[in-house]
Design a protein around this motif. Structure first.
Motif, PDB file in Angstrom:
ATOM      1  N   UNK A 336       2.789   9.385   4.322  1.00 52.27           N
ATOM      2  CA  UNK A 336       1.990   7.353   3.311  1.00 52.27           C
ATOM      3  C   UNK A 336       2.902   7.150   2.802  1.00 52.27           C
ATOM      4  N   UNK A 337       3.599   8.336   2.198  1.00 53.31           N
ATOM      5  CA  UNK A 337       4.781   8.143   0.442  1.00 53.31           C
ATOM      6  C   UNK A 337       6.335   7.494   1.301  1.00 53.31           C
ATOM      7  N   UNK A 338       6.233   8.527   2.192  1.00 55.23           N
ATOM      8  CA  UNK A 338       7.202   8.186   3.708  1.00 55.23           C
ATOM      9  C   UNK A 338       6.877   7.490   3.812  1.00 55.23           C
ATOM     10  N   UNK A 395      -7.559  10.977   2.339  1.00 56.82           N
ATOM     11  CA  UNK A 395      -7.425  12.663   2.930  1.00 56.82           C
ATOM     12  C   UNK A 395      -5.544  12.513   2.791  1.00 56.82           C
ATOM     13  N   UNK A 396      -4.936  11.062   1.912  1.00 57.05           N
ATOM     14  CA  UNK A 396      -3.629  10.558   2.023  1.00 57.05           C
ATOM     15  C   UNK A 396      -3.469  10.780   0.208  1.00 57.05           C
ATOM     16  N   UNK A 397      -4.781  11.219  -0.601  1.00 56.45           N
ATOM     17  CA  UNK A 397      -4.323  10.796  -2.209  1.00 56.45           C
ATOM     18  C   UNK A 397      -4.850   9.762  -2.799  1.00 56.45           C
ATOM     19  N   UNK A 398      -6.575   9.923  -2.436  1.00 55.80           N
ATOM     20  CA  UNK A 398      -6.933   8.373  -3.179  1.00 55.80           C
ATOM     21  C   UNK A 398      -6.560   8.136  -4.309  1.00 55.80           C
ATOM     22  N   UNK A 399      -5.855   8.428  -5.206  1.00 59.43           N
ATOM     23  CA  UNK A 399      -5.570   7.559  -6.487  1.00 59.43           C
ATOM     24  C   UNK A 399      -4.268   7.131  -6.153  1.00 59.43           C
ATOM     25  N   UNK A 400      -2.873   8.427  -5.447  1.00 60.72           N
ATOM     26  CA  UNK A 400      -1.224   8.265  -5.419  1.00 60.72           C
ATOM     27  C   UNK A 400      -1.734   6.729  -4.332  1.00 60.72           C
ATOM     28  N   UNK A 401      -2.403   6.300  -3.580  1.00 64.34           N
ATOM     29  CA  UNK A 401      -2.494   5.380  -2.463  1.00 64.34           C
ATOM     30  C   UNK A 401      -2.840   4.072  -3.611  1.00 64.34           C
ATOM     31  N   UNK A 404       0.086   2.834  -4.921  1.00 66.33           N
ATOM     32  CA  UNK A 404       1.474   1.846  -4.466  1.00 66.33           C
ATOM     33  C   UNK A 404       1.288   0.913  -4.080  1.00 66.33           C
ATOM     34  N   UNK A 405      -1.065   0.590  -3.437  1.00 67.76           N
ATOM     35  CA  UNK A 405      -1.003  -0.576  -3.111  1.00 67.76           C
ATOM     36  C   UNK A 405      -1.110  -1.517  -4.458  1.00 67.76           C
ATOM     37  N   UNK A 406      -1.012  -0.729  -5.638  1.00 60.52           N
ATOM     38  CA  UNK A 406      -1.459  -1.373  -6.775  1.00 60.52           C
ATOM     39  C   UNK A 406       0.152  -2.425  -6.936  1.00 60.52           C
TER      40      UNK A 406
END
Length: 790
Positions: A336-338, A395-401, A404-406
């Motif tokens: 997702x980060x990619x 699954x995609x790392x809750x806080x990391x995502x 990204x949304x913020x």
């Protein structure tokens, strides 16, 4: 009928014989529930003509709404002028007429005096207000009124949304959830009484988001479908093909409902039917039902609407190299980060649709669902996604995502500037061993404690949930032997598609040894579908290529002996089936003492399709059944039915059809909910044990049909061969199947035993395996996954 111990559904009525109403009635009949199907009387003709015509259409629809055409007898036509009094005998009445409040309210006025005092009244609606509909009902009936939303097609879509209003009695909701789960086989999600409930609220938003970003990133409809289908763990129909299947007019109606009823939604500006969609509807291009929509099929192939050209063009499967590489990343967080960091517009599209879906789900969770569980299950069961939105986010790392949304919110890139709820930054996961997160209670809510869920011994769990995996007795690369109660042994395969490899053959023998030593019985049950795709052809093909007939014969004999032990074990054996049981998988269940099969079980001996015949005891079992099931009569009609099913490699369309084909016996059990198969299978072992189980004798003999039966079966094939319906190799295979089914070339009535029959199987299997045309069929199937007719 409402009782102290729950709700008992003996008879139902469906009001409205349209597409949904008729198919709901059909699935109730699949479940063994006699159902009245009501429709208006026509202006001309007999009063029941419209309802009768709707029932007849059920037998012609694809995919078939009926598990067996025989269940049509349980759907009876009725009309509102003559038969309202018959509603008084119904425990459940489901209204399924057009999605208009005024129509529904008028119908309720007509029927309210005919609903018995213990019955439940439900409205099948995809999004209308349950509270507003309840307001026109008498107070007592209103307490027994609830919304249900079956997804289309009702037989195949697992989801049913259950929507109570403020005054719906708790026992009504619990009782209806119980029967919809246990008796009708559905995954029930309780939804709040908000427009479009959960499934369509989130599912349609996901499609609207994809439509919005399709234009923003200047992508073709076909490209978006390549990106948003199986590549993301979603159905092949993806986004735009799904719209075509649903119907573009229906899609427009649902979007219009969101626009009209969700004026305060921060995403409201996007709830407009796209101009191109309106033009298609105006032109009568409604999707699959009209033959053309966003896609259309022509002699040249599949074409797709190109907005830039204003016409259709050839559809392609365009995926950028950058996205192809990103999708290979196994770690969901990195993937997702990619997407978010890529300059590729297809990757940016994928990040955008994920971002806006997560944003929307988080913002609305508290208002539409009790917890993340209901939202994720609604999308998985109603839209066919492998993971729900919150599962994917987790699954995609809750806080990391979340960060990204913020970041995109701050940069003004999101579809709405609505803030992320505070709770998003306070948790690490949507689902855990404690349960699923509830924005309302600010904590984790456990799985429902409703008694019906005790029947789901190994339910499908959400990501992050824990489950009782039982105690391992022994385990290899091919099979796990384990137990839940220390009383019954469970054998589960670990091979790809649960094929029967050499390791599985050895594992079955070991399982029987263990069961006979220290357990009441054995259940063969798989933790995931399918039950089994049959024997491992790759290994057999390698032996054939070496020209090792003795080696192949030894492999087949080992399979026969292992599966035969299931029949003659000193403890009862039960197969728990859901999904496909093909070839050797079918032969396995044929030799168990009992079979417990989910309604959606697809069973058949398909070896003829690859140029072989069943060699694991399947033909032997059908030869025996033909003799034992008609001991004093003419066995040939039954042999002929079995022969035709096997020679034509027929697969049942349901467990009900499997019973009609003879793949299941009258003593075998069919359950509607696949997650209840293991519970019922364990109960069957206990019942057989308590009854003082004794295995059948291996020394019994059976009367063979012999040469006369073989000749008659071959005569039918001669006609098919001369008519060009089968090839010479098909004739060869069929002749050998006939030989075993009829007990060999012996005098009619000659007593034969199991050893004789499996010897015939083994010899014919080896003969066919070394024929060039069979080898061509096997290799073609292994390389393409498709059968070859030669």
């Amino acid at each position: 009928m409402l009782k102290d111990d729950g709700f008992e559904l003996k008879r139902a009525a469906v009001l409205g014989a349209g597409v949904m109403g008729a198919q709901i009635a059909a699935h109730l009949a699949n479940s063994g529930i006699p159902t009245l199907l009501y429709e208006l009387p026509p202006k001309d003709g007999k009063p029941n003509d419209l309802a009768t015509a709707a029932i007849k259409r059920l037998g012609k629809l694809k995919p078939p709404p009926l598990g067996s055409k025989a269940v049509l007898a349980d759907v009876q036509p009725a009309n509102y002028d003559q038969h309202l009094d018959q509603l008084e005998s119904c425990d459940l009445i489901i209204e399924a007429i057009a999605e208009r409040l005024d129509f529904k309210k008028s119908l309720f006025d007509n029927i309210e005096n005919h609903v018995n005092a213990n019955a439940i009244l439900a409205t099948n609606t995809s999004g209308l207000s349950i509270s507003e509909l309840a307001s026109v009902l008498p107070q007592d009936l209103a307490t027994r009124f609830v919304g249900v939303h079956f997804f289309n097609p009702p037989r195949y879509m697992h989801l049913v949304e259950l929507i109570p209003h403020t005054n719906t009695r708790a026992d009504v909701v619990d009782g209806l959830e119980t029967v919809l789960t246990r008796d009708v086989g559905k995954g029930v999600v309780r939804a709040k009484d908000t427009p479009n409930f959960i499934g369509n609220r989130i599912g349609v938003f996901s499609m609207l988001s994809a439509m919005h970003h399709t234009l923003g990133f200047e992508l073709g409809f076909d490209t978006v479908d390549v990106l948003t289908g199986p590549a993301l763990g979603r159905p092949k129909s993806a986004t735009y093909r799904t719209a075509d299947v649903v119907g573009l007019d229906t899609m427009g109606h649902v979007i219009g409902t969101m626009r009209d009823q969700l004026a305060d939604d921060p995403w409201h500006q996007h709830f407009d039917v796209p101009g191109w969609l309106n033009k298609l509807v105006e032109a009568g291009a409604l999707g699959q039902k009209s033959g053309a929509g966003i896609f259309k099929k022509t002699k040249q192939g599949i074409e797709v609407l190109d907005l830039a050209q204003g016409d259709y063009r050839a559809s392609s499967k365009d995926m950028s190299e950058a996205v192809s590489e990103i999708l290979k990343i196994k770690n969901p967080a990195e993937k997702l980060a990619a997407m978010a960091q890529s300059d590729d517009k297809q990757a940016q599209f994928l990040w955008a649709v994920h971002r806006d879906l997560f944003h929307y789900c988080a913002y609305h969770l508290e208002s539409i669902a009790d917890s993340t569980r209901e939202l994720d299950n609604a999308i998985k069961w109603g839209y066919g996604w492998k993971l729900g939105p919150f599962e994917l986010w987790q699954a995609s790392d809750w806080q990391a995502v979340a960060r990204l949304i913020q970041d995109d919110l701050d940069a003004g890139k999101t579809m709405s500037d609505a803030p992320l709820p505070v709770w998003v930054s306070e948790i690490q996961h949507a689902h855990s061993s404690e349960g699923s997160y509830s924005a309302s209670s600010k904590g984790y809510e456990p799985r429902s404690t409703l008694a019906v869920y005790n029947r789901q011994r190994q339910p499908q769990r959400l990501l992050g949930e824990t489950s009782d995996t039982g105690k391992t007795v022994s385990e290899t690369d091919a099979m796990r032997l384990w137990t839940l109660d220390d009383e019954t042994l469970i054998a589960s395969f670990k091979t790809k598609k649960n094929t029967i490899s050499d390791g599985v053959v050895h594992g079955i023998a070991q399982a029987i040894d263990e069961a006979e030593k220290q357990f009441k019985g054995l259940v063969v049950w798989q933790t995931q579908d399918p039950f089994s795709f049959g024997a491992d052809l790759t290994g057999a093909a390698a032996i054939v290529q070496r020209g090792d007939r003795d080696g192949l014969t030894a492999v087949i004999q080992a399979l026969q002996e292992a599966l035969g032990r299931l029949k003659f074990s000193s403890v009862p054996t039960v197969a728990g089936v859901r999904g496909m049981a093909l070839g050797g998988g079918c032969e396995l269940l044929l030799q168990c003492d009992r079979v417990v099969a989910a309604h959606e079980s697809y069973i058949g001996l398909v070896e003829a399709g690859v140029g072989l015949l069943p060699g694991g005891g399947g033909l032997k079992e059908f030869a025996i059944r033909a003799s034992s099931e008609t001991p004093a009569g003419d066995t040939f009609p039954l042999r002929q039915k079995f022969f035709e099913n096997i020679a034509m490699a027929k697969v049942s369309g349901s467990a009900l059809e499997a019973r009609e084909m003879g793949m299941l016996r009258s003593t075998d059990t069919i359950v509607m909910h696949a997650d209840e198969v293991l519970h019922v299978a364990l109960s069957q072992v206990e019942a057989l044990h308590q009854a003082g189980y004794k295995p059948p004798s291996p020394n019994r003999t059976f009367a063979a049909a012999g040469r006369d039966g073989i000749a008659t079966l071959k005569a039918g094939m001669v006609n098919m061969l001369s008519g060009g319906f089968i090839s010479e190799h098909d004739f060869e295979i069929g002749s050998r199947i006939a030989d075993v089914i009829c007990g060999g070339a012996v005098d009619p009535g000659t007593p034969v035993n199991e050893a004789w029959l499996i010897k015939l199987e083994r010899e014919h299997f080896a003969d066919l395996a070394f024929m060039e045309k069979t080898q061509q069929r096997v290799m073609h199937t292994l390389t393409t996954g498709k059968p070859l007719r030669n």
